[in-house]
Design a protein around this motif. Structure first.
Motif: not given
Length: 383
Positions: A367-381
């Motif tokens: 819960s504290v270490l995993l970043p907001a990976c979906d946000r990164f994915a949206e930026a890449a798209l």
């Protein structure tokens, strides 16, 4: 003669003796209850640890079978094998441009002139005349650096060495900010060149920005890939602005080919594979003690003290299960990143998000270490 009971003590002493006996009985009962609760607590922790280890073993076996070289050492070794020879590497030249930028240049964007340059551009209007004059003056301070940055459009490769720390999350990426600084030089240079009736130079500046995006390459960190996205986006914006303000006659075919090549870059997949390997290394370090509880809480909350250490001691037997959870989520994100672009958002939405599901002490690390990976994915798209 005093009335006594069978053991010759006064009757008046009986209530006191009875109260003492009851207190002793209560104390014994409390000790038994505490002991039972302790057994239940430690038994539950032990059982949770065993179950977590079984889940972790299954996760590791599955990803090992599917992607044998997924661990961080393998990722870094592959990157090292692909690096260019020192004589063919433009990475040091990029860093030199950034290091030689004067202080006046770095403070210009926040100055009155820098704000004048930007204030109307967000409204799809030409910059104010005093903003353009200020931009020209700022570029005049860095004529040598501009020329060096523009020369980076050549076809040579660029590579930055990485020193991954034992705690990968603590790995520093100072070159990433320097790359962005050089991109900002090229962006302004290209747009002012178009206003000054030199759109061909503007296209060269866009191509040089793409070169800097490629210099980030396959660095296995999400933040690195975000920087690459930002550089590629800046190149595209510069090219559009130059085409809006002028009619370049050179470099367009080359720019188009380079943009198409960059568009094929799987930013999120590269970053997510590295993030998965890094986080798994962190959990392994927490389990074997090479990453201390103090380091963990500095990463998680920035606070370290007796309360945090007590929490970590209670949490430590749960690390295998938490590591399995984090690895499972990362694998799902990697799977989503491997899909065609138009299918990725739906796949990302299906991945459980521990940050939104509410706090679960069993998955404290995730819960504290995993970043907001979906946000990164949206930026890449978007890129």
């Amino acid at each position: 003669m005093t009335d006594t009971d069978e053991d010759d003590r006064p009757r008046a002493a009986r209530p006191a003796r009875t109260a003492v006996g009851r207190a002793a009985g209560c104390a014994k009962a409390l000790l038994v209850l505490v002991g039972v609760l302790a057994l239940v607590f430690f038994g539950a922790r032990f059982q949770a640890g065993r179950m977590g280890q079984r889940k972790l073993d299954a996760q590791l076996a599955a990803v090992d079978a599917r992607e044998p070289n997924w661990r961080l050492d393998d990722v870094m070794a592959a990157r090292e094998r692909a690096k260019p020879a020192d004589a063919d590497n433009d990475g040091p030249a990029i860093l030199a441009v950034a290091d030689n930028l004067p202080k006046e240049w770095n403070t210009w964007p926040s100055s009155e002139g820098g704000q004048k340059w930007n204030e109307k551009r967000d409204q799809n209007r030409l910059p104010a005349a005093d903003g353009v004059a200020s931009a020209r003056a700022a570029l005049g301070l860095i004529a040598e650096q501009r020329a060096a940055a523009l020369n980076l459009r050549n076809g040579r490769a660029a590579f930055f060495p990485l020193k991954v720390e034992s705690n990968p999350i603590a790995t520093l990426l100072p070159h990433a900010q320097k790359v962005r600084e050089v991109v900002s030089v090229l962006s302004l240079d290209g747009q002012v060149a178009a206003l000054d009736k030199n759109p061909n130079r503007g296209i060269e500046a866009a191509r040089a920005q793409l070169k800097l995006a490629r210099a980030i390459g396959d660095e296995p960190f999400l933040i690195s890939q975000l920087v690459r996205c930002a550089c590629a986006t800046s190149a595209g914006h510069t090219a559009m602005q130059v085409l809006a303000w002028g009619e370049p006659t050179e470099g367009l075919a080359e720019l188009q080919a380079e943009l198409l090549a960059e568009a094929e870059t799987p930013y999120f997949l590269i970053g997510m594979r590295g993030e998965r390997a890094s986080l798994d290394r962190v959990f392994a370090g927490l389990a074997d003690g090479t990453i201390t509880e103090d380091e963990f809480f500095r990463m998680a909350t920035g606070r370290v003290g007796p309360a945090q250490r007590a929490v970590f001691r209670a949490y430590k037997p749960l690390i295998p299960g938490d590591r399995a959870m984090c690895l499972d989520l990362c694998n799902q994100y990697v799977g989503a990143a491997q899909l065609p672009h138009h299918e990725q958002l739906a796949a990302l939405a299906a991945v459980p998000n521990p940050k939104r599901a509410g706090f679960d002490p069993r998955h404290l690390g995730t819960s504290v270490l995993l970043p907001a990976c979906d946000r990164f994915a949206e930026a890449a798209l978007r890129t």
